[in-house]
Design a protein around this motif. Structure first.
Motif, mmCIF file in Angstrom:
data_model
loop_
_atom_site.group_PDB
_atom_site.id
_atom_site.type_symbol
_atom_site.label_atom_id
_atom_site.label_comp_id
_atom_site.label_asym_id
_atom_site.label_seq_id
_atom_site.Cartn_x
_atom_site.Cartn_y
_atom_site.Cartn_z
ATOM 1 N N ALA A 23 0.846 -1.191 0.000
ATOM 2 C CA ALA A 23 0.000 0.000 0.000
ATOM 3 C C ALA A 23 0.878 1.235 0.000
ATOM 4 O O ALA A 23 1.835 1.325 0.777
ATOM 5 C CB ALA A 23 -0.911 -0.005 1.215
ATOM 6 N N ASP A 72 -3.731 -2.174 -8.245
ATOM 7 C CA ASP A 72 -5.030 -1.520 -8.234
ATOM 8 C C ASP A 72 -4.743 -0.031 -8.145
ATOM 9 O O ASP A 72 -4.415 0.481 -7.072
ATOM 10 C CB ASP A 72 -5.860 -2.011 -7.048
ATOM 11 C CG ASP A 72 -7.263 -1.446 -7.046
ATOM 12 O OD1 ASP A 72 -7.452 -0.294 -7.490
ATOM 13 O OD2 ASP A 72 -8.171 -2.134 -6.582
ATOM 14 N N LYS A 75 -6.801 2.121 -5.658
ATOM 15 C CA LYS A 75 -6.484 1.946 -4.233
ATOM 16 C C LYS A 75 -5.008 2.162 -3.929
ATOM 17 O O LYS A 75 -4.611 2.139 -2.762
ATOM 18 C CB LYS A 75 -6.894 0.540 -3.784
ATOM 19 C CG LYS A 75 -8.380 0.264 -3.871
ATOM 20 C CD LYS A 75 -8.686 -1.146 -3.392
ATOM 21 C CE LYS A 75 -10.172 -1.430 -3.453
ATOM 22 N NZ LYS A 75 -10.489 -2.820 -3.012
#
Length: 121
Positions: A23, A72, A75
């Motif tokens: 992330a 993604d 995200k």
């Protein structure tokens, strides 16, 4: 400030699967190049898979057909799907990012702190 945080590591038996996630913040995944690296104890860091902004991928020969890199963009998450894991895949796995594409070379400027993968026989 760019931050990359990996997750999803763990212990599995040979033949098992894991999905790693990376992330990011302060960074636009869609326009940048990203990659996964790994480092086993006593060994040099090696590139496992790389993804450029156009979606082209590069893989280490030993993981071709078993690992899949994807992202993604909405995200800001980079993934590494790992199937049919082998004991030799045991390592600390890191994600890396940069505006320039370095493929599997460890020239990327931004790195996460890593997530441990252990594969037992």
């Amino acid at each position: 400030q760019v931050q990359l945080v990996e997750s999803g590591g763990g212990s599995v038996q040979a033949g098992g699967s894991l999905t790693l996630s990376c992330a990011g913040s302060g960074y636009t995944y869609s326009s940048n190049c990203m990659a996964w690296f790994r480092q086993a104890p006593g060994k040099e860091r090696e590139g496992v898979a790389a993804l450029d902004p156009d979606g082209s991928t590069t893989y280490l020969d030993s993981v071709k057909g078993r690992f899949t890199i994807s992202r993604d963009n909405a995200k800001n998450i980079l993934y590494l799907q790992m199937n049919n894991l082998k004991p030799e895949d045991t390592a600390m796995y890191y994600c890396a990012a940069d505006r320039d594409f370095y493929g599997l070379d460890a020239e990327y400027n931004y790195w996460g702190q890593g997530t441990q993968v252990i594969v037992s026989s």
